[in-house]
Scaffold this motif. Sequence first.
Motif, mmCIF file in Angstrom:
data_model
loop_
_atom_site.group_PDB
_atom_site.id
_atom_site.type_symbol
_atom_site.label_atom_id
_atom_site.label_comp_id
_atom_site.label_asym_id
_atom_site.label_seq_id
_atom_site.Cartn_x
_atom_site.Cartn_y
_atom_site.Cartn_z
ATOM 1 N N PHE A 9 0.828 -1.198 0.000
ATOM 2 C CA PHE A 9 0.000 0.000 0.000
ATOM 3 C C PHE A 9 0.866 1.253 0.000
ATOM 4 C CE2 PHE A 9 -3.569 2.664 0.694
ATOM 5 C CZ PHE A 9 -3.166 3.631 1.588
ATOM 6 N N TYR A 10 1.884 1.268 0.844
ATOM 7 C CA TYR A 10 2.771 2.431 0.923
ATOM 8 C C TYR A 10 3.543 2.640 -0.381
ATOM 9 C CZ TYR A 10 1.778 2.835 5.875
ATOM 10 O OH TYR A 10 1.145 3.012 7.073
ATOM 11 N N ILE A 11 3.971 1.572 -1.011
ATOM 12 C CA ILE A 11 4.681 1.681 -2.293
ATOM 13 C C ILE A 11 3.732 2.236 -3.357
ATOM 14 C CG2 ILE A 11 5.772 0.363 -4.159
ATOM 15 C CD1 ILE A 11 6.993 -1.420 -1.938
ATOM 16 N N THR A 12 2.505 1.729 -3.374
ATOM 17 C CA THR A 12 1.513 2.220 -4.334
ATOM 18 C C THR A 12 1.255 3.721 -4.123
ATOM 19 O OG1 THR A 12 0.456 0.059 -4.431
ATOM 20 C CG2 THR A 12 -0.843 1.933 -5.192
ATOM 21 N N MET A 13 1.101 4.137 -2.884
ATOM 22 C CA MET A 13 0.861 5.551 -2.586
ATOM 23 C C MET A 13 2.053 6.422 -2.990
ATOM 24 S SD MET A 13 -2.192 5.719 -1.727
ATOM 25 C CE MET A 13 -2.199 7.449 -1.393
ATOM 26 N N LEU A 14 3.260 5.912 -2.799
ATOM 27 C CA LEU A 14 4.461 6.644 -3.202
ATOM 28 C C LEU A 14 4.480 6.844 -4.713
ATOM 29 C CD1 LEU A 14 7.194 7.931 -2.507
ATOM 30 C CD2 LEU A 14 8.198 5.652 -2.764
ATOM 31 N N VAL A 15 4.193 5.783 -5.461
ATOM 32 C CA VAL A 15 4.188 5.874 -6.924
ATOM 33 C C VAL A 15 3.101 6.843 -7.389
ATOM 34 C CG1 VAL A 15 3.742 4.580 -9.052
ATOM 35 C CG2 VAL A 15 5.214 3.597 -7.290
ATOM 36 N N VAL A 16 1.918 6.751 -6.810
ATOM 37 C CA VAL A 16 0.827 7.660 -7.183
ATOM 38 C C VAL A 16 1.221 9.105 -6.875
ATOM 39 C CG1 VAL A 16 -1.530 8.361 -6.578
ATOM 40 C CG2 VAL A 16 -1.005 5.951 -6.979
ATOM 41 N N SER A 17 1.859 9.346 -5.761
ATOM 42 C CA SER A 17 2.291 10.697 -5.390
ATOM 43 C C SER A 17 3.324 11.236 -6.371
ATOM 44 C CB SER A 17 2.875 10.708 -3.975
ATOM 45 O OG SER A 17 1.892 10.335 -3.050
ATOM 46 N N ILE A 18 4.281 10.421 -6.768
ATOM 47 C CA ILE A 18 5.311 10.840 -7.725
ATOM 48 C C ILE A 18 4.670 11.186 -9.064
ATOM 49 C CG2 ILE A 18 7.299 10.040 -9.073
ATOM 50 C CD1 ILE A 18 8.158 8.501 -6.506
ATOM 51 N N VAL A 19 3.746 10.354 -9.531
ATOM 52 C CA VAL A 19 3.066 10.626 -10.803
ATOM 53 C C VAL A 19 2.260 11.925 -10.705
ATOM 54 C CG1 VAL A 19 1.259 9.807 -12.367
ATOM 55 C CG2 VAL A 19 3.009 8.227 -11.545
ATOM 56 N N PHE A 20 1.583 12.134 -9.596
ATOM 57 C CA PHE A 20 0.813 13.354 -9.391
ATOM 58 C C PHE A 20 1.703 14.593 -9.449
ATOM 59 C CE2 PHE A 20 -2.598 15.960 -8.034
ATOM 60 C CZ PHE A 20 -2.066 16.862 -7.134
ATOM 61 N N VAL A 21 2.812 14.570 -8.750
ATOM 62 C CA VAL A 21 3.742 15.703 -8.748
ATOM 63 C C VAL A 21 4.286 15.942 -10.151
ATOM 64 C CG1 VAL A 21 5.992 16.491 -7.904
ATOM 65 C CG2 VAL A 21 4.342 15.509 -6.312
ATOM 66 N N TYR A 22 4.622 14.882 -10.874
ATOM 67 C CA TYR A 22 5.113 15.004 -12.245
ATOM 68 C C TYR A 22 4.076 15.717 -13.125
ATOM 69 C CZ TYR A 22 6.536 13.800 -16.959
ATOM 70 O OH TYR A 22 6.876 13.872 -18.278
ATOM 71 N N ILE A 23 2.820 15.295 -13.034
ATOM 72 C CA ILE A 23 1.768 15.899 -13.853
ATOM 73 C C ILE A 23 1.575 17.368 -13.494
ATOM 74 C CG2 ILE A 23 -0.732 15.887 -14.266
ATOM 75 C CD1 ILE A 23 -0.563 12.808 -14.134
ATOM 76 N N VAL A 24 1.531 17.667 -12.217
ATOM 77 C CA VAL A 24 1.306 19.048 -11.785
ATOM 78 C C VAL A 24 2.408 19.981 -12.257
ATOM 79 C CG1 VAL A 24 1.245 20.545 -9.747
ATOM 80 C CG2 VAL A 24 -0.163 18.487 -9.828
ATOM 81 N N PHE A 25 3.667 19.525 -12.213
ATOM 82 C CA PHE A 25 4.778 20.419 -12.540
ATOM 83 C C PHE A 25 5.259 20.352 -13.980
ATOM 84 C CE2 PHE A 25 5.085 20.311 -7.912
ATOM 85 C CZ PHE A 25 5.162 21.658 -7.657
ATOM 86 N N THR A 26 4.816 19.376 -14.768
ATOM 87 C CA THR A 26 5.292 19.315 -16.152
ATOM 88 C C THR A 26 4.176 19.385 -17.174
ATOM 89 O OG1 THR A 26 5.286 16.890 -16.155
ATOM 90 C CG2 THR A 26 7.353 17.991 -15.569
ATOM 91 N N VAL A 27 3.071 18.753 -16.942
ATOM 92 C CA VAL A 27 2.009 18.711 -17.936
ATOM 93 C C VAL A 27 1.046 19.876 -17.780
ATOM 94 C CG1 VAL A 27 0.098 17.351 -18.838
ATOM 95 C CG2 VAL A 27 2.201 16.203 -18.122
ATOM 96 N N LEU A 28 0.543 20.102 -16.592
ATOM 97 C CA LEU A 28 -0.464 21.138 -16.385
ATOM 98 C C LEU A 28 -0.005 22.551 -16.714
ATOM 99 C CD1 LEU A 28 -2.377 19.967 -13.202
ATOM 100 C CD2 LEU A 28 -3.052 19.783 -15.593
ATOM 101 N N PRO A 29 1.208 22.975 -16.353
ATOM 102 C CA PRO A 29 1.577 24.361 -16.674
ATOM 103 C C PRO A 29 1.514 24.680 -18.157
ATOM 104 C CG PRO A 29 3.096 23.464 -15.092
ATOM 105 C CD PRO A 29 2.217 22.336 -15.552
#
Length: 134
Positions: A9-29
Motif C-alpha cells: 500500500f505504501y509503495i503504491t501511494m508513493l508511486v501515485v504521489s510521484i506521478v501526481f507531482v510530475y503531472i502538476v509540474f510538467t504537464v499542467l503548466p
Amino acid sequence: MQEGFSRGFYITMLVVSIVFVYIVFTVLPDTTKTVFVGEGSSMEPTLLDGDEVVVSTGKLPREGDIIVFKCKDKCVEFPGEIMTKRLDTINENGCYWVLGDNSDVSYDSRTFGELCPKDLELYGVVVDVKRKDK
C-alpha cells in the motif's frame, strides 16, 4: 492478522504521489493557453499581420522563443501595447533583449533597450500559429 496498511500500500501511494507531482509540474503548466491576434509586420515572415498565435502561459521563455508581452512605460512609442517579439537574450539580471524578425520595420530592443521584469507583463510563449485566411 496485521493491523494497519501493508508495505504494498505504501509503495503504491508513493508511486501515485510521484506521478501526481510530475503531472502538476510538467504537464499542467503547459495546458493553459491564450490566443492573441498579431498586428503589424515586425515579425514577418514568421508571423503575418492578422495571424493568431497560441500562447502557453505556463511555459518559461528561453532564448529564441517568440513571446507575447505588454510593454509598460519603457516603450514610449507604444506604452501598454501588447507586442510579439523573439526573445534574443536573457541577461544575468533576468532582463530580456527582444527583436522583431523584420528588422527594417520592427520597434524592439534596438530602439527601447532591454526589458527588465518591471518593464513588461509577460503573457507567455508562442506555441502555435494559425495563419489568417487569405
